[in-house]
Design an enzyme around this catalytic site. Sequence first.
Site, PDB file in Angstrom:
ATOM      1  N   ASP A  96      49.367 109.566  28.666  1.00 28.13           N
ATOM      2  CA  ASP A  96      47.935 109.455  28.956  1.00 28.13           C
ATOM      3  C   ASP A  96      47.558 108.438  30.016  1.00 28.13           C
ATOM      4  O   ASP A  96      46.451 107.924  30.022  1.00 28.13           O
ATOM      5  CB  ASP A  96      47.220 109.084  27.644  1.00 28.13           C
ATOM      6  CG  ASP A  96      47.830 107.839  26.994  1.00 28.13           C
ATOM      7  OD1 ASP A  96      48.496 107.069  27.709  1.00 28.13           O
ATOM      8  OD2 ASP A  96      47.635 107.649  25.780  1.00 28.13           O
ATOM      9  N   GLU A 118      54.428 114.168  24.615  1.00 32.70           N
ATOM     10  CA  GLU A 118      53.476 113.393  23.795  1.00 32.70           C
ATOM     11  C   GLU A 118      52.058 113.967  23.947  1.00 32.70           C
ATOM     12  O   GLU A 118      51.084 113.253  24.217  1.00 32.70           O
ATOM     13  CB  GLU A 118      53.495 111.894  24.128  1.00 32.70           C
ATOM     14  CG  GLU A 118      52.891 111.021  23.031  1.00 32.70           C
ATOM     15  CD  GLU A 118      52.854 109.534  23.394  1.00 32.70           C
ATOM     16  OE1 GLU A 118      51.880 109.088  24.018  1.00 32.70           O
ATOM     17  OE2 GLU A 118      53.815 108.825  23.031  1.00 32.70           O
ATOM     18  N   GLU A 132      42.522 106.439  28.650  1.00 33.40           N
ATOM     19  CA  GLU A 132      43.648 107.248  28.162  1.00 33.40           C
ATOM     20  C   GLU A 132      43.213 108.516  27.427  1.00 33.40           C
ATOM     21  O   GLU A 132      43.828 109.569  27.574  1.00 33.40           O
ATOM     22  CB  GLU A 132      44.557 106.408  27.255  1.00 33.40           C
ATOM     23  CG  GLU A 132      45.360 105.347  27.994  1.00 33.40           C
ATOM     24  CD  GLU A 132      44.585 104.070  28.283  1.00 33.40           C
ATOM     25  OE1 GLU A 132      43.437 103.926  27.790  1.00 33.40           O
ATOM     26  OE2 GLU A 132      45.117 103.202  28.998  1.00 33.40           O
ATOM     27  N   HIS A 208      46.609  94.540  25.818  1.00 29.29           N
ATOM     28  CA  HIS A 208      46.400  94.876  27.229  1.00 29.29           C
ATOM     29  C   HIS A 208      45.304  95.904  27.483  1.00 29.29           C
ATOM     30  O   HIS A 208      44.882  96.107  28.609  1.00 29.29           O
ATOM     31  CB  HIS A 208      47.698  95.403  27.843  1.00 29.29           C
ATOM     32  CG  HIS A 208      48.082  96.782  27.382  1.00 29.29           C
ATOM     33  ND1 HIS A 208      47.582  97.927  27.963  1.00 29.29           N
ATOM     34  CD2 HIS A 208      48.888  97.204  26.385  1.00 29.29           C
ATOM     35  CE1 HIS A 208      48.084  98.985  27.356  1.00 29.29           C
ATOM     36  NE2 HIS A 208      48.877  98.580  26.383  1.00 29.29           N
ATOM     37  N   ARG A 210      42.296  98.236  28.420  1.00 27.54           N
ATOM     38  CA  ARG A 210      41.141  97.999  29.276  1.00 27.54           C
ATOM     39  C   ARG A 210      39.871  97.731  28.482  1.00 27.54           C
ATOM     40  O   ARG A 210      39.089  96.842  28.820  1.00 27.54           O
ATOM     41  CB  ARG A 210      40.900  99.210  30.187  1.00 27.54           C
ATOM     42  CG  ARG A 210      41.437  99.027  31.570  1.00 27.54           C
ATOM     43  CD  ARG A 210      41.451 100.313  32.363  1.00 27.54           C
ATOM     44  NE  ARG A 210      42.567 100.234  33.295  1.00 27.54           N
ATOM     45  CZ  ARG A 210      42.459  99.914  34.582  1.00 27.54           C
ATOM     46  NH1 ARG A 210      41.284  99.677  35.101  1.00 27.54           N
ATOM     47  NH2 ARG A 210      43.520  99.824  35.346  1.00 27.54           N
ATOM     48  N   HIS A 241      51.240  90.652  29.001  1.00 27.75           N
ATOM     49  CA  HIS A 241      51.207  91.765  29.962  1.00 27.75           C
ATOM     50  C   HIS A 241      50.952  91.208  31.366  1.00 27.75           C
ATOM     51  O   HIS A 241      50.263  90.205  31.515  1.00 27.75           O
ATOM     52  CB  HIS A 241      50.097  92.731  29.533  1.00 27.75           C
ATOM     53  CG  HIS A 241      50.103  94.064  30.203  1.00 27.75           C
ATOM     54  ND1 HIS A 241      49.669  94.242  31.493  1.00 27.75           N
ATOM     55  CD2 HIS A 241      50.489  95.285  29.766  1.00 27.75           C
ATOM     56  CE1 HIS A 241      49.782  95.528  31.813  1.00 27.75           C
ATOM     57  NE2 HIS A 241      50.285  96.186  30.777  1.00 27.75           N
TER      58      HIS A 241
HETATM   59  C1  UD1 Z   1      48.488 101.020  32.223  1.00 25.20           C
HETATM   60  C2  UD1 Z   1      47.906 102.337  31.699  1.00 25.20           C
HETATM   61  C3  UD1 Z   1      47.779 102.283  30.187  1.00 25.20           C
HETATM   62  C4  UD1 Z   1      49.073 101.869  29.520  1.00 25.20           C
HETATM   63  C5  UD1 Z   1      49.563 100.569  30.138  1.00 25.20           C
HETATM   64  C6  UD1 Z   1      50.902 100.196  29.565  1.00 25.20           C
HETATM   65  C7  UD1 Z   1      46.250 103.544  33.060  1.00 25.20           C
HETATM   66  C8  UD1 Z   1      44.842 103.623  33.492  1.00 25.20           C
HETATM   67  N1  UD1 Z   1      46.565 102.528  32.252  1.00 25.20           N
HETATM   68  O1  UD1 Z   1      47.527  99.999  31.967  1.00 25.20           O
HETATM   69  O2  UD1 Z   1      47.406 103.565  29.712  1.00 25.20           O
HETATM   70  O3  UD1 Z   1      48.856 101.673  28.153  1.00 25.20           O
HETATM   71  O4  UD1 Z   1      49.699 100.746  31.555  1.00 25.20           O
HETATM   72  O5  UD1 Z   1      51.229  98.871  29.824  1.00 25.20           O
HETATM   73  O6  UD1 Z   1      47.052 104.361  33.459  1.00 25.20           O
HETATM   74  N2  UD1 Z   1      50.834  94.584  36.877  1.00 25.20           N
HETATM   75  C9  UD1 Z   1      51.831  93.864  37.510  1.00 25.20           C
HETATM   76  N3  UD1 Z   1      53.134  94.243  37.298  1.00 25.20           N
HETATM   77  C10 UD1 Z   1      53.486  95.270  36.503  1.00 25.20           C
HETATM   78  C11 UD1 Z   1      52.459  95.982  35.847  1.00 25.20           C
HETATM   79  C12 UD1 Z   1      51.142  95.623  36.053  1.00 25.20           C
HETATM   80  O7  UD1 Z   1      51.560  92.924  38.239  1.00 25.20           O
HETATM   81  O8  UD1 Z   1      54.676  95.554  36.350  1.00 25.20           O
HETATM   82  C13 UD1 Z   1      49.412  94.192  37.097  1.00 25.20           C
HETATM   83  C14 UD1 Z   1      48.879  94.617  38.488  1.00 25.20           C
HETATM   84  O9  UD1 Z   1      48.012  93.634  38.959  1.00 25.20           O
HETATM   85  C15 UD1 Z   1      48.087  95.893  38.160  1.00 25.20           C
HETATM   86  C16 UD1 Z   1      47.536  95.522  36.784  1.00 25.20           C
HETATM   87  O10 UD1 Z   1      48.581  94.831  36.128  1.00 25.20           O
HETATM   88  O11 UD1 Z   1      47.098  96.178  39.122  1.00 25.20           O
HETATM   89  C17 UD1 Z   1      47.062  96.683  35.942  1.00 25.20           C
HETATM   90  O12 UD1 Z   1      48.006  97.738  35.910  1.00 25.20           O
HETATM   91  P1  UD1 Z   1      47.483  99.245  35.535  1.00 25.20           P
HETATM   92  O13 UD1 Z   1      48.664 100.152  35.499  1.00 25.20           O
HETATM   93  O14 UD1 Z   1      46.352  99.606  36.415  1.00 25.20           O
HETATM   94  O15 UD1 Z   1      46.860  99.068  34.108  1.00 25.20           O
HETATM   95  P2  UD1 Z   1      47.508  98.628  32.743  1.00 25.20           P
HETATM   96  O16 UD1 Z   1      46.500  97.808  32.027  1.00 25.20           O
HETATM   97  O17 UD1 Z   1      48.869  98.095  32.959  1.00 25.20           O
HETATM   98  N1  UDP Z   2      57.460  96.463  25.385  1.00 23.33           N
HETATM   99  C1  UDP Z   2      58.513  95.835  26.067  1.00 23.33           C
HETATM  100  N2  UDP Z   2      58.373  94.506  26.401  1.00 23.33           N
HETATM  101  C2  UDP Z   2      57.268  93.784  26.092  1.00 23.33           C
HETATM  102  C3  UDP Z   2      56.194  94.446  25.408  1.00 23.33           C
HETATM  103  C4  UDP Z   2      56.324  95.790  25.071  1.00 23.33           C
HETATM  104  O1  UDP Z   2      59.539  96.452  26.357  1.00 23.33           O
HETATM  105  O2  UDP Z   2      57.222  92.577  26.409  1.00 23.33           O
HETATM  106  C5  UDP Z   2      57.589  97.902  25.051  1.00 23.33           C
HETATM  107  C6  UDP Z   2      57.269  98.306  23.623  1.00 23.33           C
HETATM  108  O3  UDP Z   2      58.413  98.236  22.793  1.00 23.33           O
HETATM  109  C7  UDP Z   2      56.771  99.730  23.769  1.00 23.33           C
HETATM  110  C8  UDP Z   2      56.114  99.722  25.128  1.00 23.33           C
HETATM  111  O4  UDP Z   2      56.625  98.594  25.823  1.00 23.33           O
HETATM  112  O5  UDP Z   2      57.820 100.678  23.805  1.00 23.33           O
HETATM  113  C9  UDP Z   2      54.621  99.639  24.952  1.00 23.33           C
HETATM  114  O6  UDP Z   2      54.026  99.380  26.172  1.00 23.33           O
HETATM  115  P1  UDP Z   2      52.500  98.957  26.294  1.00 23.33           P
HETATM  116  O7  UDP Z   2      52.069  98.275  25.054  1.00 23.33           O
HETATM  117  O8  UDP Z   2      52.385  98.224  27.590  1.00 23.33           O
HETATM  118  O9  UDP Z   2      51.779 100.364  26.489  1.00 23.33           O
HETATM  119  P2  UDP Z   2      51.154 101.449  25.479  1.00 23.33           P
HETATM  120  O10 UDP Z   2      52.226 101.865  24.531  1.00 23.33           O
HETATM  121  O11 UDP Z   2      49.983 100.818  24.821  1.00 23.33           O
HETATM  122  O12 UDP Z   2      50.723 102.544  26.402  1.00 23.33           O
END
Ligand code: UD1
Ligand code: UDP
Length: 378
Positions: A96, A118, A132, A208, A210, A241
């Site tokens: 999602d 999923e 999502e 994490h 939104r 995160h």
């Molecule tokens: C995204 C997904 C969310 C998922 C989550 C898992 C969308 C809209 N959101 O949210 O569904 O649950 O990932 O973690 O698709 N960033 C870094 N390094 C990284 C990752 C993120 O610096 O490796 C920072 C960046 O500034 C980036 C921000 O996090 O712009 C947000 O990342 P984004 O993928 O937009 O949203 P998440 O909250 O991570």
């Molecule tokens: N996870 C990880 N390292 C961390 C935190 C989470 O490997 O420090 C793993 C966790 O076991 C799970 C996945 O990341 O499999 C969940 O990711 P996140 O919570 O970012 O996203 P969501 O599942 O909410 O989309």
Amino acid sequence: MKKIMLVFGTRPEAIKMAPLVKAIEKDDELECVVAVTAQHREMLDQVLELFKIKPQYDLNLMKDNQTLSDITSGVLKGIEKVVLKEKPDMVLVHGDTSTTFAGALAAFYAQVPVGHVEAGLRSGDIYSPFPEEMNRRLTGVLSSVDFAPTMTAKSNLLREGVDEGKIFVTGNTVIDALLSIVDDNYQLESDLADFLAKNKQTVLITAHRRENQGQPMVHIFQAVRRLHEELPEVGFVFPVHKNPRVRALAHEALDGLERVKMIEPLDYEPFANLMNQVDLIMTDSGGLQEEAPALGKPVLVLRENTERPEAVEAGTVALVGTDNEKIFTTAKTLLTDQKAYEAMEKAVNPYGDGKACRRIVQAIKYYFGEAEKPKDWQ
Ligand code: UD1
Ligand code: UDP
């Protein structure tokens, strides 16, 4: 030989697609192409390295503080090019995220069938989780095959009028990943192991979402502060995160607390094994709600609703929302009342049996007329 292209971009998609990449690579009748959008960078790379996946395409899209339209438009344009070049027989997307939705749309525009891994999770509220819930609904409409992890997910799709013939109940691939990684004898690195040994009980925190960024997260962290104050034998581990908005809120609320250990996101192997060693998990994550029950760890879900009701019904996950008082009281009860804790700690596996990828591979071949229909899981 059918060419199957997997598209993913964030940490949880990578964890849940990794065992499927392996299963497709191993199959003699399927060719595997991996295209990552790198919606996440470091958190994606951690997973690719662990599972030794070398994507053929990497769009390298992540920008600091990216917006939803940044990702959606970048993925749409980038994946369109890859799909037109590779001409796969099917594109697989997961879950999602914005990568999921835009990846599926790019495949649809090229008239390539989409398989949704999923599929069918629903909270019933298009603003929670945001975006999502909408991403998965839109992806569902775009897909030709739905791999629903549970019967509940299948029922959701049927209720929306999806043709039963395109739904396969497979279990969630996260359990395939988890079982390949968790080991009861795993040694955490010494700093973490010492922290766990020093405190009588440990709580693992992740946050994490939104819709939680802002006041809800402030309330969550206030509850952690109160727990820290009132329960001097409890330690808190919080892999924060990478999202800068989450980092700012977490540091503002929790910096300087002696037994709150804020660390960088852990690689999946230490993280999954850490889950296996703590007493309680407080999270707004989707994936953790699926993994923790398999490990017998109680979870407090820091959200107002969930698309994963199975473990709530089994009694190992409690939906506490983001109210400071409710989080504090529920967590305190679980950490101080043995009976209440024991009622939640049983291991249950409503999300999978570790064979989801096998079923998905068979269902893909069935779709192309090359295998028997797989039996639904459950
Ligand atoms: C995204 C997904 C969310 C998922 C989550 C898992 C969308 C809209 N959101 O949210 O569904 O649950 O990932 O973690 O698709 N960033 C870094 N390094 C990284 C990752 C993120 O610096 O490796 C920072 C960046 O500034 C980036 C921000 O996090 O712009 C947000 O990342 P984004 O993928 O937009 O949203 P998440 O909250 O991570
Ligand atoms: N996870 C990880 N390292 C961390 C935190 C989470 O490997 O420090 C793993 C966790 O076991 C799970 C996945 O990341 O499999 C969940 O990711 P996140 O919570 O970012 O996203 P969501 O599942 O909410 O989309």
